[in-house]
Design an enzyme around this catalytic site. Sequence first.
Site, PDB file in Angstrom:
ATOM      1  N   ARG A 237      37.853 -49.459 -35.941  1.00 33.19           N
ATOM      2  CA  ARG A 237      37.352 -49.839 -34.614  1.00 33.19           C
ATOM      3  C   ARG A 237      38.159 -49.205 -33.471  1.00 33.19           C
ATOM      4  O   ARG A 237      37.611 -48.878 -32.441  1.00 33.19           O
ATOM      5  CB  ARG A 237      37.287 -51.370 -34.479  1.00 33.19           C
ATOM      6  CG  ARG A 237      36.282 -51.987 -35.460  1.00 33.19           C
ATOM      7  CD  ARG A 237      35.958 -53.427 -35.142  1.00 33.19           C
ATOM      8  NE  ARG A 237      35.206 -53.553 -33.915  1.00 33.19           N
ATOM      9  CZ  ARG A 237      35.715 -53.880 -32.743  1.00 33.19           C
ATOM     10  NH1 ARG A 237      37.010 -54.149 -32.644  1.00 33.19           N
ATOM     11  NH2 ARG A 237      34.965 -53.949 -31.682  1.00 33.19           N
TER      12      ARG A 237
ATOM     13  N   GLU B 274      22.658 -65.701 -33.309  1.00 34.70           N
ATOM     14  CA  GLU B 274      23.189 -64.976 -34.469  1.00 34.70           C
ATOM     15  C   GLU B 274      24.627 -64.520 -34.248  1.00 34.70           C
ATOM     16  O   GLU B 274      24.900 -63.317 -34.181  1.00 34.70           O
ATOM     17  CB  GLU B 274      22.325 -63.735 -34.739  1.00 34.70           C
ATOM     18  CG  GLU B 274      20.897 -64.057 -35.073  1.00 34.70           C
ATOM     19  CD  GLU B 274      20.010 -62.825 -35.142  1.00 34.70           C
ATOM     20  OE1 GLU B 274      19.050 -62.838 -35.924  1.00 34.70           O
ATOM     21  OE2 GLU B 274      20.279 -61.858 -34.400  1.00 34.70           O
ATOM     22  N   PRO B 275      25.572 -65.429 -34.130  1.00 31.18           N
ATOM     23  CA  PRO B 275      26.960 -64.986 -33.949  1.00 31.18           C
ATOM     24  C   PRO B 275      27.535 -64.415 -35.243  1.00 31.18           C
ATOM     25  O   PRO B 275      27.361 -64.994 -36.312  1.00 31.18           O
ATOM     26  CB  PRO B 275      27.695 -66.289 -33.582  1.00 31.18           C
ATOM     27  CG  PRO B 275      26.855 -67.378 -34.182  1.00 31.18           C
ATOM     28  CD  PRO B 275      25.432 -66.882 -34.201  1.00 31.18           C
ATOM     29  N   GLY B 276      28.185 -63.272 -35.144  1.00 31.73           N
ATOM     30  CA  GLY B 276      28.889 -62.702 -36.292  1.00 31.73           C
ATOM     31  C   GLY B 276      30.377 -62.690 -35.992  1.00 31.73           C
ATOM     32  O   GLY B 276      31.171 -63.462 -36.536  1.00 31.73           O
ATOM     33  N   ARG B 277      30.757 -61.841 -35.026  1.00 29.30           N
ATOM     34  CA  ARG B 277      32.157 -61.675 -34.645  1.00 29.30           C
ATOM     35  C   ARG B 277      32.805 -62.998 -34.239  1.00 29.30           C
ATOM     36  O   ARG B 277      33.952 -63.265 -34.586  1.00 29.30           O
ATOM     37  CB  ARG B 277      32.205 -60.711 -33.464  1.00 29.30           C
ATOM     38  CG  ARG B 277      33.595 -60.291 -33.024  1.00 29.30           C
ATOM     39  CD  ARG B 277      33.528 -59.542 -31.684  1.00 29.30           C
ATOM     40  NE  ARG B 277      32.448 -58.613 -31.593  1.00 29.30           N
ATOM     41  CZ  ARG B 277      32.542 -57.302 -31.864  1.00 29.30           C
ATOM     42  NH1 ARG B 277      33.700 -56.800 -32.207  1.00 29.30           N
ATOM     43  NH2 ARG B 277      31.490 -56.514 -31.762  1.00 29.30           N
TER      44      ARG B 277
ATOM     45  N   TYR C  95      33.893 -56.706 -38.675  1.00 26.76           N
ATOM     46  CA  TYR C  95      33.659 -55.260 -38.590  1.00 26.76           C
ATOM     47  C   TYR C  95      34.894 -54.431 -38.936  1.00 26.76           C
ATOM     48  O   TYR C  95      35.037 -53.310 -38.448  1.00 26.76           O
ATOM     49  CB  TYR C  95      33.124 -54.874 -37.192  1.00 26.76           C
ATOM     50  CG  TYR C  95      31.883 -55.654 -36.809  1.00 26.76           C
ATOM     51  CD1 TYR C  95      30.690 -55.452 -37.488  1.00 26.76           C
ATOM     52  CD2 TYR C  95      31.917 -56.612 -35.798  1.00 26.76           C
ATOM     53  CE1 TYR C  95      29.551 -56.179 -37.159  1.00 26.76           C
ATOM     54  CE2 TYR C  95      30.791 -57.347 -35.470  1.00 26.76           C
ATOM     55  CZ  TYR C  95      29.615 -57.117 -36.149  1.00 26.76           C
ATOM     56  OH  TYR C  95      28.493 -57.852 -35.825  1.00 26.76           O
TER      57      TYR C  95
ATOM     58  N   GLY D 297      26.373 -61.528 -30.390  1.00 24.94           N
ATOM     59  CA  GLY D 297      27.088 -60.724 -29.413  1.00 24.94           C
ATOM     60  C   GLY D 297      28.143 -61.470 -28.629  1.00 24.94           C
ATOM     61  O   GLY D 297      28.711 -60.914 -27.694  1.00 24.94           O
TER      62      GLY D 297
ATOM     63  N   CYS E 194      45.115 -38.624 -42.728  1.00 25.88           N
ATOM     64  CA  CYS E 194      45.391 -37.276 -42.259  1.00 25.88           C
ATOM     65  C   CYS E 194      44.537 -36.995 -41.028  1.00 25.88           C
ATOM     66  O   CYS E 194      43.590 -36.210 -41.071  1.00 25.88           O
ATOM     67  CB  CYS E 194      45.086 -36.285 -43.380  1.00 25.88           C
ATOM     68  SG  CYS E 194      45.700 -34.678 -42.970  1.00 25.88           S
TER      69      CYS E 194
END
Length: 492
Positions: A365, A316-319, A426, A274, A396
Amino acid sequence: MRAHPAGPLHGAFAPPPSAGTPPADLGALDERVWPRSARRVDGELHLGGTPVTELARVHGTPLFVLDEDDFRGRAADFATAFTGADVHYASKAFLCGQVARWIAEDGLHLDACSGNELALALAAGFPAERIALHGNNKSPVELQLAVDAGIGRIVVDSFDEIDRLVPIAEASGRAVPVLIRATVGIEAHTHEFIATAHEDQKFGFSLATGDALTAAVRVIREPALHLAGLHSHIGSQIFDTAGFEAAAHRVVGLMGQVHQATGEVLGELNLGGGFGIAYLPDDDPVPPDDVARRLRTVVAAECAALDLPVPRLAVEPGRAIAGPGTVTLYEIGTIKPVRLGSGGQGAPQVRNYVSVDGGMSDNIRTALYDASYTCVLANRTSDAPPALCRVVGKHCESGDVLVRDLWLPSDVRAGDLLAVAATGAYCWSMASNYNYLLKPAVVAARDGGTTVIVRRQTLADVFALDAVLADVPAPSPAIDQPAPELPVGARS
Ligand code: LLP
């Protein structure tokens, strides 16, 4: 924010732009936002040492360009900051075989949150013992895969899951190592956190109701399972460490309760991911060193207060690993000036709708979370005066917005390239085929060379899934695939 189901109000004039005043240099690359290798050379953006016009010519657009040194550098920064702890890359941010290999080579662990993320990591040769499996609804098949592969941790999320896992663990003949995911009652948002007495969401065992303790005791008494520790994750894109510190305080408290109830001393504490990143120059994320120092301090203090040994930490870093190093390149097509009404002194305000060749199918996003991005004219710089712009896709749908308000040089034109920053997390992983747009390629750029790490989807790929069209030849090249493709893994 709650959007109207039909999308934004169509007839109303827009509120004052959130773009603020135009920056002095519209082409500037703020180092907080752009990949570490991003430079302008003779006005043109280079990524990993390759000019963007070359990237677009060889690989087509839209294109995800991943700065390999940036990605691996950020992974290394976390590993160094958390020396003596385990850093799990949260692969939901962006996963492919090459990324799994980098993470494996660089000594990190990997967090998978579905059987298919797990299967992909295993297929790429990721060491099973360094994988943790998450998920609030793991199927028996997913649990079987995890147990058969001998993965490091299963992060147990419900009593149903314990019921499903026990027979699979028993049949394996080994005590399967698990963590209990505790919902600690901290709901974290970007700049604040709110402590709530109870939590109305699907993840984890509530600490407040006692479910987390009950689950821990149940797992400890279950011979087929081994309770290695506890897990907590409080949210995503968080800038303030106070939420993590409050969560650590509560989850260490749970360790104390488990110790009191069973005499067990748990050896591991996973505080989740996070950690926020800069999407805009004003965003001010906390560096991994500071995060690590603050978490260690609070965990040590809480453990001392409860007379417990300090557990091994995990995060747990992702971003924060995948996000900042990737840029999406688009080619501009239509530009439409739209009058917004009077600008105050009677002059009409105009917003230029700058349409690009991708959109919400490669970056959902902005539409989904009202996320903010920035972008620059990438193939050249310009001295033209600033124009208020909105960068939109070609879907569209009027909510198909990539960058809501920003200033671009007023002479941007069809054929120019736009680069949107910080799209590594993401975006590709949440991509869709809406309107049958095709998922873009991902190329890794480094030292002047590029490698296709995920090839662009083709219309033939899509036709192949269709019962009627599976044997019908797709137009080649596909309508929106102007440039030739290099084979996956080929270096140019
Ligand atoms: N660990 C757990 C248990 C998680 O649920 C998540 C993210 C992470 C780690 C990694 O969080 P990160 O460090 O990447 O913030 N689609 C949303 C983000 C969803 C995150 C879900 N869980 C977005 O685009 O912002």
